[in-house]
Scaffold this motif. Structure first.
Motif, short mmCIF file in Angstrom:
data_model
loop_
_atom_site.label_atom_id
_atom_site.label_comp_id
_atom_site.label_asym_id
_atom_site.label_seq_id
_atom_site.Cartn_x
_atom_site.Cartn_y
_atom_site.Cartn_z
N PHE A 262 0.96 -1.10 0.00
CA PHE A 262 0.16 -0.40 -0.05
C PHE A 262 0.85 1.46 -0.06
N LEU A 263 2.01 0.92 1.17
CA LEU A 263 2.53 2.28 1.10
C LEU A 263 3.63 2.70 -0.49
N CYS A 264 3.59 1.46 -1.46
CA CYS A 264 4.72 1.75 -2.37
C CYS A 264 3.68 2.27 -3.24
N SER A 265 2.07 2.29 -3.18
CA SER A 265 1.23 2.32 -4.30
C SER A 265 1.06 3.89 -3.91
N LYS A 266 -0.46 3.69 -5.63
CA LYS A 266 -0.37 5.49 -5.68
C LYS A 266 -1.66 5.43 -4.46
N ASP A 267 -2.09 4.58 -4.05
CA ASP A 267 -2.79 4.95 -2.98
C ASP A 267 -2.30 5.70 -2.10
N ALA A 268 -1.47 5.71 -1.79
CA ALA A 268 -0.52 6.59 -1.27
C ALA A 268 -0.09 7.44 -0.95
N SER A 269 0.35 8.03 -2.58
CA SER A 269 0.48 9.27 -3.11
C SER A 269 1.14 10.45 -2.40
N TYR A 270 -0.20 11.14 -1.29
CA TYR A 270 0.19 11.78 -0.49
C TYR A 270 0.80 11.38 0.75
N ILE A 271 1.28 10.37 0.94
CA ILE A 271 1.92 10.24 2.41
C ILE A 271 4.03 10.00 2.41
N THR A 272 3.99 10.58 2.88
CA THR A 272 5.64 11.01 3.26
C THR A 272 6.13 10.82 4.50
N GLY A 273 7.10 10.67 5.50
CA GLY A 273 7.74 10.67 6.77
C GLY A 273 6.87 9.80 7.66
N GLU A 274 5.75 8.90 7.41
CA GLU A 274 4.95 8.48 8.49
C GLU A 274 5.49 6.62 8.24
N THR A 275 5.23 6.83 9.77
CA THR A 275 5.05 5.08 10.06
C THR A 275 4.20 4.31 10.73
N ILE A 276 3.68 3.36 10.00
CA ILE A 276 2.36 3.29 10.48
C ILE A 276 2.60 2.26 10.80
N THR A 277 2.13 1.92 12.42
CA THR A 277 2.25 0.94 13.34
C THR A 277 1.22 -0.55 13.14
N VAL A 278 2.08 -1.71 12.77
CA VAL A 278 0.60 -2.58 12.11
C VAL A 278 0.60 -3.66 13.63
N THR A 279 0.40 -3.55 14.84
CA THR A 279 0.69 -4.83 15.61
C THR A 279 -0.83 -5.03 16.52
N GLY A 280 -1.68 -4.81 15.48
CA GLY A 280 -3.21 -5.58 16.67
C GLY A 280 -3.38 -4.49 17.54
N GLY A 281 -3.06 -3.49 17.51
CA GLY A 281 -3.83 -2.41 18.22
C GLY A 281 -3.45 -2.46 19.47
N MET A 282 -1.98 -2.00 19.74
CA MET A 282 -0.91 -2.90 20.76
C MET A 282 -0.82 -0.78 21.17
N SER A 283 -0.24 -0.24 22.25
CA SER A 283 -0.25 1.16 22.17
C SER A 283 1.24 1.65 21.77
N CYS A 284 1.81 2.69 20.87
CA CYS A 284 2.75 2.76 20.04
C CYS A 284 3.38 4.54 20.81
N ARG A 285 3.94 5.19 21.65
CA ARG A 285 3.91 6.41 21.35
C ARG A 285 5.41 6.68 22.16
N LEU A 286 5.65 7.70 21.16
CA LEU A 286 7.44 7.19 21.69
C LEU A 286 7.15 8.50 22.54
#
Ligand SMILES: NC(=O)c1ccc[n+]([C@@H]2O[C@H](COP(=O)([O-])OP(=O)(O)OC[C@H]3O[C@@H](n4cnc5c(N)ncnc54)[C@H](O)[C@@H]3O)[C@@H](O)[C@H]2O)c1
Length: 286
Positions: A262-286
């Motif tokens: 998805f991130l490599c596709s045109k669907d994501a053409s306006y997404i850059t500099g982002e991290t997508i967490t794929v964790t089953g809903g674990m809380s992720c905060r820096l």
């Protein structure tokens, strides 16, 4: 806000954020199928003969990309190439130890020679040679982890960017980890290397946006691969993890591969500099 202040604000945003200043016109295709198609694209995925890397290669290939798979052992490369060919995916394979400059260069040169260019890099290779208290970790441990997990990710990017520029743009995806947000006990140096990838993503994205190259990252939670088998094979550990999850199971490599595609596709053409967490809903905060 008066007009002068507004102009100052806008020009400051454009100066500090080249992404916002980008004026490239995007074509407006249909929202279905075609936007996620990667037909005609060439994708390098490092460490892609097993686990998440293989799943990423499959997901990219299923969307029409020609994938270049690699890992350190020829026999693993041969197996992955045969599997992907059996799935009617366009594939080329070679060995590559991402920690070696001559291997990185050979991978990139071979891809350009065989496939005519590079559009996508998925930097997936990682090591973790150390379990224990971070205070007991040695210089050699840090060198190995940072060389493979962080430096090689950057150096691969540096090598592919000129080729992506020749194609008018591209997409880079780093594979970080939930441990990059919350260091895992006994995995201190590895966790720190994964935090570094979050920073690398944000550092590269504005600079490469000028070349129409998007840079993103995925941070998987616990995914069922060889790398993490010490975690998911132990029922007590899994039960402990499940307490932190909304989706009460360990993830599958395909569930990361699809997000990378998805991130490599045109669907994501306006997404850059982002991290997508794929964790089953674990809380992720820096
Ligand atoms: N499985 C998980 O739970 C999980 C969670 C978060 C992040 N990750 C990340 O996902 C990525 C893929 O891991 P995986 O879980 O699919 O396990 P995996 O063991 O299948 O993948 C890691 C691969 O990296 C390869 N590798 C190590 N050093 C290398 C080098 N110098 N050159 C080339 N290849 C090298 C290994 O041979 C291995 O194939 C890694 O970056 C890992 O940190 C995995």
């Amino acid at each position: 806000m008066d007009k002068v202040m507004l102009r100052c604000f806008v020009s400051r945003c454009l100066l500090t954020n080249p992404v916002a200043g980008q004026t490239r016109k995007m074509s407006r295709g249909s929202l279905a199928g075609s936007q996620s198609s990667l037909a005609g694209k060439v994708a390098i995925v490092t460490a892609s003969t097993d686990g998440i890397g293989l799943a990423a290669a499959q997901a990219l290939g299923q969307r029409g990309a020609h994938v270049v798979v690699s890992s350190r052992r020829q026999s693993n490369v041969d197996k992955a190439v045969a599997l992907l060919q059996s799935e009617k995916i366009q594939v080329t394979g070679t060995t590559c130890n991402v920690g070696k400059s001559e291997d990185r260069e050979r991978l990139v040169n071979m891809t350009v020679e065989h496939c005519g260019g590079i559009d996508i890099l998925v930097s997936n290779a990682a090591v973790n040679p150390f379990f224990g208290n971070i205070m007991d970790s040695t210089a050699a441990v840090w060198d190995k982890i940072l060389d493979v997990n962080v430096k090689a990710a950057f150096l691969m990017t540096q090598l592919v960017v000129p080729h992506m520029e020749k194609r008018g743009g591209g997409s880079v995806v780093f594979v970080s980890s939930v441990a990059g947000y919350q260091p895992m006990q006994a995995l201190g140096p590895y966790s720190v290397s994964k935090t570094a990838l979050l920073g690398l993503t944000r550092a590269l994205a504005p600079e490469l946006a000028q070349s129409h190259i998007r840079v993103n990252c995925v941070a998987p939670g616990v995914i069922k691969t060889r790398f993490s088998q010490a975690l998911w094979q132990d029922e007590d550990i899994v039960d402990e993890f499940k307490k932190q999850l909304s989706i009460k199971r360990v993830g599958e490599p395909e569930e990361i591969g699809g997000v990378i595609a998805f991130l490599c596709s045109k669907d994501a053409s306006y997404i850059t500099g982002e991290t997508i967490t794929v964790t089953g809903g674990m809380s992720c905060r820096l």
